[in-house]
Structures are given as structure tokens and as C-alpha cells.
Design a protein around this motif. Structure first.
Motif, PDB file in Angstrom:
ATOM      1  N   ASP A   7       0.900  -1.138   0.121  1.00 35.97           N
ATOM      2  CA  ASP A   7       0.092   0.097  -0.042  1.00 35.97           C
ATOM      3  C   ASP A   7       0.865   1.300  -0.251  1.00 35.97           C
ATOM      4  O   ASP A   7       0.358   2.244  -0.187  1.00 35.97           O
ATOM      5  CB  ASP A   7      -0.885   0.111   1.210  1.00 35.97           C
ATOM      6  CG  ASP A   7      -2.005  -1.103   1.157  1.00 35.97           C
ATOM      7  OD1 ASP A   7      -2.136  -1.462  -0.069  1.00 35.97           O
ATOM      8  OD2 ASP A   7      -2.411  -1.747   2.066  1.00 35.97           O
ATOM      9  N   SER A   8       2.173   0.999   0.145  1.00 31.17           N
ATOM     10  CA  SER A   8       3.249   2.236   0.221  1.00 31.17           C
ATOM     11  C   SER A   8       4.003   2.074  -1.052  1.00 31.17           C
ATOM     12  O   SER A   8       4.522   1.270  -1.590  1.00 31.17           O
ATOM     13  CB  SER A   8       3.995   1.980   1.446  1.00 31.17           C
ATOM     14  OG  SER A   8       5.144   2.602   1.275  1.00 31.17           O
ATOM     15  N   ASP A   9       3.760   3.515  -1.623  1.00 31.91           N
ATOM     16  CA  ASP A   9       4.695   3.690  -2.862  1.00 31.91           C
ATOM     17  C   ASP A   9       6.195   3.373  -2.718  1.00 31.91           C
ATOM     18  O   ASP A   9       6.703   2.707  -3.727  1.00 31.91           O
ATOM     19  CB  ASP A   9       4.447   4.990  -3.399  1.00 31.91           C
ATOM     20  CG  ASP A   9       3.028   5.384  -4.062  1.00 31.91           C
ATOM     21  OD1 ASP A   9       2.223   4.398  -4.461  1.00 31.91           O
ATOM     22  OD2 ASP A   9       2.704   6.559  -4.035  1.00 31.91           O
ATOM     23  N   GLU A  10       6.427   3.654  -1.592  1.00 29.74           N
ATOM     24  CA  GLU A  10       7.902   3.400  -1.049  1.00 29.74           C
ATOM     25  C   GLU A  10       8.202   2.078  -1.272  1.00 29.74           C
ATOM     26  O   GLU A  10       9.289   1.302  -1.644  1.00 29.74           O
ATOM     27  CB  GLU A  10       8.588   4.223  -0.026  1.00 29.74           C
ATOM     28  CG  GLU A  10       8.469   5.759  -0.128  1.00 29.74           C
ATOM     29  CD  GLU A  10       6.985   6.453   0.240  1.00 29.74           C
ATOM     30  OE1 GLU A  10       6.216   5.727   0.823  1.00 29.74           O
ATOM     31  OE2 GLU A  10       6.872   7.515  -0.279  1.00 29.74           O
ATOM     32  N   GLY A  11       7.315   1.287  -0.475  1.00 24.91           N
ATOM     33  CA  GLY A  11       7.522  -0.216  -0.297  1.00 24.91           C
ATOM     34  C   GLY A  11       7.624  -0.826  -1.467  1.00 24.91           C
ATOM     35  O   GLY A  11       8.263  -1.637  -1.757  1.00 24.91           O
ATOM     36  N   LEU A  12       6.720  -0.656  -2.386  1.00 26.23           N
ATOM     37  CA  LEU A  12       6.423  -1.146  -3.764  1.00 26.23           C
ATOM     38  C   LEU A  12       7.665  -0.759  -4.629  1.00 26.23           C
ATOM     39  O   LEU A  12       8.333  -1.797  -5.093  1.00 26.23           O
ATOM     40  CB  LEU A  12       5.106  -0.672  -4.393  1.00 26.23           C
ATOM     41  CG  LEU A  12       4.990  -1.189  -5.721  1.00 26.23           C
ATOM     42  CD1 LEU A  12       4.684  -2.991  -5.861  1.00 26.23           C
ATOM     43  CD2 LEU A  12       3.917  -0.719  -6.348  1.00 26.23           C
TER      44      LEU A  12
END
Length: 88
Positions: free
Chosen positions: A46-51
Motif C-alpha cells: 500500500d506504500s509507494d516507497e515499499g513497492l
């Protein structure tokens, strides 16, 4: 006169990248391997950074390159553990 001691040479052992395997099952590319499955389980999708981090690590591991070599194109389904993604 002091005794000169020659140290034993240091041996550096390089480990190959963590192994992974990709199989095509119908229209889905299934990626397996301890590290990639653990990475997927720990990623907050759900996190752009995580993805973005997830995609970078897969690329460094060679997963993206191998998927392309196996014929994956944009829009194909890729599964890692219980997670499914659209290849892009």
C-alpha cells in the motif's frame, strides 16, 4: 632480532545471489525462493516507497530479467507466495 610473522592469506568466499525459480502455470508466472517470498511477505504494497523498494530488489536479484527472458510482457500475472501482481 624480532621474529617476522607472516599472516595466513585471507580467503573471501562470495556467495551467489539467493536462488529463485520461475515457472509458468497457465497465464501466471510463479516465482519461488526463500528470499523473494520473504521479501514479498515483508513488503507494504500500500506504500509507494515499499513497492518501489520491492521492485528494485527484485531487479537486483535478476528476477525481472529472468521474467523477460521467459516471455513475460506488461499485463501478465506474476505470483510470489500468496501475492499476485500485474507485470509492468
Amino acid at each position: 632480532m624480532p621474529e617476522i610473522v607472516t599472516p595466513e592469506p585471507t580467503h573471501i568466499v562470495l556467495k551467489p545471489n539467493e536462488p529463485f525459480a520461475i515457472q509458468r502455470k497457465d497465464e501466471t508466472f510463479v516465482v519461488t525462493g526463500e528470499r523473494v517470498e520473504r521479501l514479498a511477505a515483508m513488503t507494504n504494497f500500500d506504500s509507494d516507497e515499499g513497492l518501489a523498494r520491492f521492485e528494485q530488489i527484485l531487479a537486483k536479484m535478476g528476477v525481472d530479467k529472468k521474467l523477460r527472458e521467459m516471455g513475460a510482457v506488461e499485463g501478465d500475472t506474476v505470483r510470489i507466495g500468496p501475492f499476485e501482481f500485474t507485470y509492468s
